[in-house]
Design a protein around this motif. Sequence first.
Motif, PDB file in Angstrom:
ATOM      1  N   ILE A 162       0.858  -1.184   0.000  1.00  0.00           N
ATOM      2  CA  ILE A 162       0.000   0.000   0.000  1.00  0.00           C
ATOM      3  C   ILE A 162       0.894   1.234   0.000  1.00  0.00           C
ATOM      4  N   THR A 163       0.610   2.165  -0.892  1.00  0.00           N
ATOM      5  CA  THR A 163       1.369   3.410  -0.934  1.00  0.00           C
ATOM      6  C   THR A 163       0.486   4.575  -0.498  1.00  0.00           C
ATOM      7  N   ILE A 164       1.081   5.487   0.253  1.00  0.00           N
ATOM      8  CA  ILE A 164       0.424   6.710   0.714  1.00  0.00           C
ATOM      9  C   ILE A 164       1.256   7.857   0.157  1.00  0.00           C
ATOM     10  N   GLU A 165       0.732   8.595  -0.841  1.00  0.00           N
ATOM     11  CA  GLU A 165       1.556   9.555  -1.570  1.00  0.00           C
ATOM     12  C   GLU A 165       0.874  10.915  -1.703  1.00  0.00           C
ATOM     13  N   ASP A 166       1.676  11.937  -1.771  1.00  0.00           N
ATOM     14  CA  ASP A 166       1.188  13.311  -1.928  1.00  0.00           C
ATOM     15  C   ASP A 166       2.192  14.116  -2.757  1.00  0.00           C
ATOM     16  N   PRO A 167       2.088  14.005  -4.098  1.00  0.00           N
ATOM     17  CA  PRO A 167       1.143  13.227  -4.895  1.00  0.00           C
ATOM     18  C   PRO A 167       1.770  11.896  -5.317  1.00  0.00           C
ATOM     19  N   ILE A 168       1.018  11.099  -6.112  1.00  0.00           N
ATOM     20  CA  ILE A 168       1.565   9.874  -6.699  1.00  0.00           C
ATOM     21  C   ILE A 168       2.654  10.245  -7.701  1.00  0.00           C
ATOM     22  N   GLU A 169       3.818   9.608  -7.567  1.00  0.00           N
ATOM     23  CA  GLU A 169       4.961   9.916  -8.430  1.00  0.00           C
ATOM     24  C   GLU A 169       5.125   8.902  -9.563  1.00  0.00           C
ATOM     25  N   TYR A 170       4.879   7.634  -9.270  1.00  0.00           N
ATOM     26  CA  TYR A 170       4.949   6.565 -10.268  1.00  0.00           C
ATOM     27  C   TYR A 170       3.677   5.729 -10.168  1.00  0.00           C
ATOM     28  N   VAL A 171       3.188   5.275 -11.297  1.00  0.00           N
ATOM     29  CA  VAL A 171       2.011   4.413 -11.322  1.00  0.00           C
ATOM     30  C   VAL A 171       2.483   2.960 -11.355  1.00  0.00           C
ATOM     31  N   HIS A 172       2.091   2.188 -10.330  1.00  0.00           N
ATOM     32  CA  HIS A 172       2.438   0.770 -10.242  1.00  0.00           C
ATOM     33  C   HIS A 172       1.238  -0.085 -10.639  1.00  0.00           C
ATOM     34  N   GLN A 173       1.499  -1.171 -11.334  1.00  0.00           N
ATOM     35  CA  GLN A 173       0.479  -2.174 -11.641  1.00  0.00           C
ATOM     36  C   GLN A 173       0.815  -3.440 -10.862  1.00  0.00           C
ATOM     37  N   SER A 174      -0.200  -4.081 -10.302  1.00  0.00           N
ATOM     38  CA  SER A 174       0.034  -5.312  -9.543  1.00  0.00           C
ATOM     39  C   SER A 174       0.641  -6.382 -10.446  1.00  0.00           C
ATOM     40  N   ALA A 198      -3.890   2.340   6.574  1.00  0.00           N
ATOM     41  CA  ALA A 198      -3.262   1.206   5.886  1.00  0.00           C
ATOM     42  C   ALA A 198      -3.109   0.000   6.799  1.00  0.00           C
ATOM     43  N   LEU A 199      -2.967   0.236   8.103  1.00  0.00           N
ATOM     44  CA  LEU A 199      -2.813  -0.869   9.038  1.00  0.00           C
ATOM     45  C   LEU A 199      -4.003  -1.812   9.017  1.00  0.00           C
ATOM     46  N   ARG A 200      -5.181  -1.284   8.682  1.00  0.00           N
ATOM     47  CA  ARG A 200      -6.386  -2.113   8.670  1.00  0.00           C
ATOM     48  C   ARG A 200      -6.544  -2.890   7.365  1.00  0.00           C
ATOM     49  N   ALA A 201      -5.613  -2.706   6.432  1.00  0.00           N
ATOM     50  CA  ALA A 201      -5.695  -3.373   5.125  1.00  0.00           C
ATOM     51  C   ALA A 201      -4.737  -4.544   5.012  1.00  0.00           C
ATOM     52  N   ASP A 202      -4.216  -5.015   6.129  1.00  0.00           N
ATOM     53  CA  ASP A 202      -3.335  -6.191   6.161  1.00  0.00           C
ATOM     54  C   ASP A 202      -2.127  -6.030   5.238  1.00  0.00           C
ATOM     55  N   PRO A 203      -1.355  -4.926   5.393  1.00  0.00           N
ATOM     56  CA  PRO A 203      -0.218  -4.724   4.489  1.00  0.00           C
ATOM     57  C   PRO A 203       1.026  -5.486   4.935  1.00  0.00           C
ATOM     58  N   ASP A 204       1.871  -5.814   3.971  1.00  0.00           N
ATOM     59  CA  ASP A 204       3.222  -6.303   4.250  1.00  0.00           C
ATOM     60  C   ASP A 204       4.241  -5.191   4.039  1.00  0.00           C
ATOM     61  N   VAL A 205       3.998  -4.372   3.009  1.00  0.00           N
ATOM     62  CA  VAL A 205       4.917  -3.295   2.619  1.00  0.00           C
ATOM     63  C   VAL A 205       4.114  -2.001   2.507  1.00  0.00           C
ATOM     64  N   ILE A 206       4.654  -0.910   3.072  1.00  0.00           N
ATOM     65  CA  ILE A 206       3.972   0.377   3.043  1.00  0.00           C
ATOM     66  C   ILE A 206       4.953   1.432   2.552  1.00  0.00           C
ATOM     67  N   LEU A 207       4.520   2.241   1.598  1.00  0.00           N
ATOM     68  CA  LEU A 207       5.278   3.417   1.176  1.00  0.00           C
ATOM     69  C   LEU A 207       4.585   4.658   1.707  1.00  0.00           C
ATOM     70  N   ILE A 208       5.311   5.449   2.481  1.00  0.00           N
ATOM     71  CA  ILE A 208       4.865   6.788   2.868  1.00  0.00           C
ATOM     72  C   ILE A 208       5.717   7.747   2.044  1.00  0.00           C
ATOM     73  N   GLY A 209       5.092   8.420   1.086  1.00  0.00           N
ATOM     74  CA  GLY A 209       5.842   9.150   0.077  1.00  0.00           C
ATOM     75  C   GLY A 209       6.930  10.056   0.616  1.00  0.00           C
ATOM     76  N   GLU A 210       6.637  10.777   1.695  1.00  0.00           N
ATOM     77  CA  GLU A 210       7.625  11.701   2.262  1.00  0.00           C
ATOM     78  C   GLU A 210       7.301  11.940   3.729  1.00  0.00           C
ATOM     79  N   LEU A 211       8.332  12.002   4.553  1.00  0.00           N
ATOM     80  CA  LEU A 211       8.158  12.279   5.981  1.00  0.00           C
ATOM     81  C   LEU A 211       8.245  13.784   6.196  1.00  0.00           C
TER      82      LEU A 211
END
Length: 363
Positions: A162-174, A198-211
């Motif tokens: 799951i990615t959390i972005e502001d804004p989306i930089e690259y479009v990923h396809q599953s 995102a924690l409620r979506a059972d993620p393994d990997v999380i992208l937070i676009g920028e801290l």
Amino acid sequence: MELNDLLAEMIERQASDLHLAAKHPPTLRYWGALSPVVLNGEPLAELGRDDVARLFASYLSDEELGAFRSGRDVNKSIEWEGHLFRSCFFQTRDGAAAALRLIPTSIPTLEALFGDDVETFRRLANLKRGLILTVGPTGSGKSTTTAAMLDEINRTRRERIITIEDPIEYVHQSKMSLISQREVGADIESVEQGALSALRADPDVILIGELRTPEAVRIAFALAETGHLVFSTLFAVSVSEAIQRLIESFPDSPDTMRRMLARSFAAVISQRLLPRANGRGRIPINEILLANTRVRGLIGGGATDLTVAIEAGRDEGMRTMDDAVLEAYRRGDITYDTAWNAVDNRERLGPRPVEVGVQEQSS
């Protein structure tokens, strides 16, 4: 001239950005440099005060036009001929202005980005937990490096991303993984809200676009500590500065944050882009700090300058920025002048090589 003409030129030239402003000709950015647009062999004239608004008129809704006329910025995505552009439309003293960025749908592989240095990045992409932070100035390719590591996971492992972005930089396809991208403003209210959700979506990997905020930093640490692999980026010019900035985000509890960082981080990668020796684009150069017992102890104990620890960890894949610059120069990827301007310890670079023609003439 219509906006479509400029978008087509942007794609043809493989430009990253298009800039439009009154009193200036339309301008493209590619390979980091700005260059006025040339159409059909002719440079374009300067834009008038109302030209930018005219170019965008068919892409903005009545509500967006009203917001713009009231002095507010308008940010939106534009789709054209199968390509997606992120646009910012704003007012200046001279009239309307705009910046458009082409959102890449083709993500470079780690091999394409890093060549012989790819193994360290592959090892990081194969981790199951921890925070992997890529830092650098604006335009240093942080998002590209992060996207390439995510794509490595997407292509080779069955994970929930799951990615959390502001804004989306690259479009990923599953691919092998199941990936969902969420954008602030369109899908979620804020980075912080999206990361907690995102924690409620059972993620393994999380992208937070920028801290960008202390709360985002705290959440990233917590996610990494609870068994997730977390990617993010930060504006900092070096690994040591990144560590210091993270800790200084919490002036009331620096010791607690040092311990959290020491426990949660897996790697900090500092990146800059340097011009290639052949003149064809730029090459990413990386300083790399990896988590091990010694590094965790130093960070937990209050150390921020970790250069000595990086030097001691070269066999594990760590390297200083000077190491990376010198390696790129010795491979012939960058010129002597580029290396000279990029290294801190110029004695390691040595004297400028004598050109063959000059040597023969002097003899």
